[in-house]
Design a protein around this motif. Structure first.
Motif, PDB file in Angstrom:
ATOM      1  N   LEU A  90     -36.891 142.018   7.138  1.00  0.00           N
ATOM      2  CA  LEU A  90     -36.196 140.750   6.882  1.00  0.00           C
ATOM      3  C   LEU A  90     -34.708 140.987   6.648  1.00  0.00           C
ATOM      4  O   LEU A  90     -33.864 140.267   7.180  1.00  0.00           O
ATOM      5  CB  LEU A  90     -36.822 140.025   5.687  1.00  0.00           C
ATOM      6  N   ALA A  91     -34.395 142.005   5.842  1.00  0.00           N
ATOM      7  CA  ALA A  91     -32.986 142.310   5.554  1.00  0.00           C
ATOM      8  C   ALA A  91     -32.256 142.809   6.795  1.00  0.00           C
ATOM      9  O   ALA A  91     -31.088 142.472   7.028  1.00  0.00           O
ATOM     10  CB  ALA A  91     -32.893 143.350   4.436  1.00  0.00           C
ATOM     11  N   ALA A  92     -32.934 143.604   7.598  1.00  0.00           N
ATOM     12  CA  ALA A  92     -32.292 144.225   8.755  1.00  0.00           C
ATOM     13  C   ALA A  92     -32.091 143.258   9.911  1.00  0.00           C
ATOM     14  O   ALA A  92     -31.079 143.333  10.618  1.00  0.00           O
ATOM     15  CB  ALA A  92     -33.114 145.417   9.222  1.00  0.00           C
ATOM     16  N   ASP A  93     -33.027 142.363  10.127  1.00  0.00           N
ATOM     17  CA  ASP A  93     -33.054 141.620  11.388  1.00  0.00           C
ATOM     18  C   ASP A  93     -32.774 140.126  11.313  1.00  0.00           C
ATOM     19  O   ASP A  93     -32.483 139.521  12.340  1.00  0.00           O
ATOM     20  CB  ASP A  93     -34.420 141.808  12.052  1.00  0.00           C
ATOM     21  N   THR A  94     -32.868 139.509  10.159  1.00  0.00           N
ATOM     22  CA  THR A  94     -32.810 138.048  10.108  1.00  0.00           C
ATOM     23  C   THR A  94     -31.515 137.486  10.683  1.00  0.00           C
ATOM     24  O   THR A  94     -31.549 136.595  11.539  1.00  0.00           O
ATOM     25  CB  THR A  94     -33.035 137.546   8.674  1.00  0.00           C
ATOM     26  N   VAL A  95     -30.377 137.983  10.248  1.00  0.00           N
ATOM     27  CA  VAL A  95     -29.107 137.436  10.746  1.00  0.00           C
ATOM     28  C   VAL A  95     -28.956 137.718  12.231  1.00  0.00           C
ATOM     29  O   VAL A  95     -28.592 136.829  13.009  1.00  0.00           O
ATOM     30  CB  VAL A  95     -27.911 137.980   9.939  1.00  0.00           C
ATOM     31  N   SER A  96     -29.255 138.932  12.637  1.00  0.00           N
ATOM     32  CA  SER A  96     -29.104 139.319  14.040  1.00  0.00           C
ATOM     33  C   SER A  96     -29.982 138.461  14.956  1.00  0.00           C
ATOM     34  O   SER A  96     -29.514 137.930  15.965  1.00  0.00           O
ATOM     35  CB  SER A  96     -29.452 140.798  14.196  1.00  0.00           C
ATOM     36  N   ILE A  97     -31.243 138.320  14.607  1.00  0.00           N
ATOM     37  CA  ILE A  97     -32.148 137.518  15.436  1.00  0.00           C
ATOM     38  C   ILE A  97     -31.734 136.053  15.419  1.00  0.00           C
ATOM     39  O   ILE A  97     -31.764 135.379  16.453  1.00  0.00           O
ATOM     40  CB  ILE A  97     -33.620 137.678  14.990  1.00  0.00           C
ATOM     41  N   THR A  98     -31.327 135.557  14.267  1.00  0.00           N
ATOM     42  CA  THR A  98     -30.916 134.155  14.168  1.00  0.00           C
ATOM     43  C   THR A  98     -29.725 133.863  15.075  1.00  0.00           C
ATOM     44  O   THR A  98     -29.730 132.880  15.828  1.00  0.00           O
ATOM     45  CB  THR A  98     -30.580 133.788  12.710  1.00  0.00           C
ATOM     46  N   VAL A  99     -28.708 134.715  15.016  1.00  0.00           N
ATOM     47  CA  VAL A  99     -27.529 134.519  15.875  1.00  0.00           C
ATOM     48  C   VAL A  99     -27.938 134.607  17.343  1.00  0.00           C
ATOM     49  O   VAL A  99     -27.555 133.761  18.164  1.00  0.00           O
ATOM     50  CB  VAL A  99     -26.423 135.542  15.545  1.00  0.00           C
ATOM     51  N   MET A 100     -28.740 135.612  17.665  1.00  0.00           N
ATOM     52  CA  MET A 100     -29.152 135.798  19.047  1.00  0.00           C
ATOM     53  C   MET A 100     -29.948 134.591  19.558  1.00  0.00           C
ATOM     54  O   MET A 100     -29.696 134.089  20.653  1.00  0.00           O
ATOM     55  CB  MET A 100     -29.978 137.075  19.185  1.00  0.00           C
ATOM     56  N   GLU A 101     -30.873 134.123  18.772  1.00  0.00           N
ATOM     57  CA  GLU A 101     -31.692 132.981  19.189  1.00  0.00           C
ATOM     58  C   GLU A 101     -30.874 131.693  19.285  1.00  0.00           C
ATOM     59  O   GLU A 101     -31.069 130.895  20.202  1.00  0.00           O
ATOM     60  CB  GLU A 101     -32.865 132.791  18.226  1.00  0.00           C
ATOM     61  N   LEU A 102     -29.969 131.518  18.351  1.00  0.00           N
ATOM     62  CA  LEU A 102     -29.121 130.328  18.382  1.00  0.00           C
ATOM     63  C   LEU A 102     -28.284 130.303  19.659  1.00  0.00           C
ATOM     64  O   LEU A 102     -28.271 129.298  20.387  1.00  0.00           O
ATOM     65  CB  LEU A 102     -28.218 130.297  17.148  1.00  0.00           C
ATOM     66  N   VAL A 103     -27.617 131.401  19.955  1.00  0.00           N
ATOM     67  CA  VAL A 103     -26.768 131.466  21.152  1.00  0.00           C
ATOM     68  C   VAL A 103     -27.607 131.295  22.418  1.00  0.00           C
ATOM     69  O   VAL A 103     -27.279 130.480  23.284  1.00  0.00           O
ATOM     70  CB  VAL A 103     -25.981 132.791  21.190  1.00  0.00           C
TER      71      VAL A 103
END
Length: 160
Positions: A90-103
Motif C-alpha cells: 500500500l505504501a509503495a504502490d498507491t500513489v503510483s498506481i493512482t496517478v497511472m490509472e487516472l492518466v
C-alpha cells in the motif's frame, strides 16, 4: 526502517535526488500490474457486454490488485509476513498506481470512440496502450520525487 534510501536518495544524495533509472524501474513495476489488470478488466467487461462504467471500474480494480500483488509477492519472498507485506504494498504502490490509472483512464475517456471500441479494433488497443505510455511519462517524475523522500517504492528497497 533504517534503510539508507529512507534518509537520502538511493545514490546517497540528499532527499529529492533519486536517480531517474530507479524511478523508471519503479514506474515500470506499477505499469506492469496496471497493464495486466486493465487489459483483463477491459476484456472481461467487453466480453460480458457490460457498459463502460462497470467495465472501467473492474479494469481499475484489477489494475490495483495486480499492482499490489506484484509488490506483495516480492516482499513475501523476502520473508515479510502477510500484514506487513500488505502495508508495504500500500505504501509503495498507491500513489503510483493512482496517478497511472487516472492518466490512462482520462486518455481513454477523451479519445473519440475509444470507450465504445471492441477488443478486435485497433482504436481500443491504441487508446489503452497510448494512455499507458503517457501515464508512464507522467508517473515517473512522481515516483522519482517520492523515492527521493523515502516514500513510495523506497519502502520496498529494504527488502531487495
Amino acid at each position: 526502517m533504517n534503510h539508507p534510501s529512507h534518509q537520502a536518495g538511493e545514490s546517497g544524495q540528499p532527499h529529492g535526488r533519486a536517480p531517474w533509472g530507479t524511478a523508471a524501474k519503479a514506474t515500470l513495476h506499477c505499469l506492469t500490474g496496471c497493464v495486466i489488470g486493465e487489459i483483463l478488466g477491459m476484456a472481461i467487461g467487453t466480453a460480458l457486454l457490460w457498459s463502460n462504467i462497470p467495465t472501467m471500474v473492474l479494469a481499475i480494480a484489477l489494475a490495483f490488485l495486480f499492482g499490489y500483488s506484484f509488490t506483495m509477492y516480492a516482499v513475501r519472498r523476502a520473508g515479510l509476513g502477510l500484514k506487513a507485506a500488505i502495508r508495504v504494498a500500500l505504501a509503495a504502490d498507491t500513489v503510483s498506481i493512482t496517478v497511472m490509472e487516472l492518466v490512462d483512464n482520462v486518455i481513454i475517456a477523451v479519445t473519440p470512440g475509444a470507450l465504445d471500441a471492441h477488443l478486435s479494433e485497433s482504436l481500443f488497443w491504441s487508446a489503452l496502450l497510448g494512455g499507458f505510455a503517457v501515464a508512464f511519462l507522467i508517473t515517473t517524475p512522481v515516483n522519482r520525487w517520492m523515492i527521493g523522500r523515502g516514500k513510495g517504492h523506497a519502502v520496498v528497497h529494504a527488502y531487495h
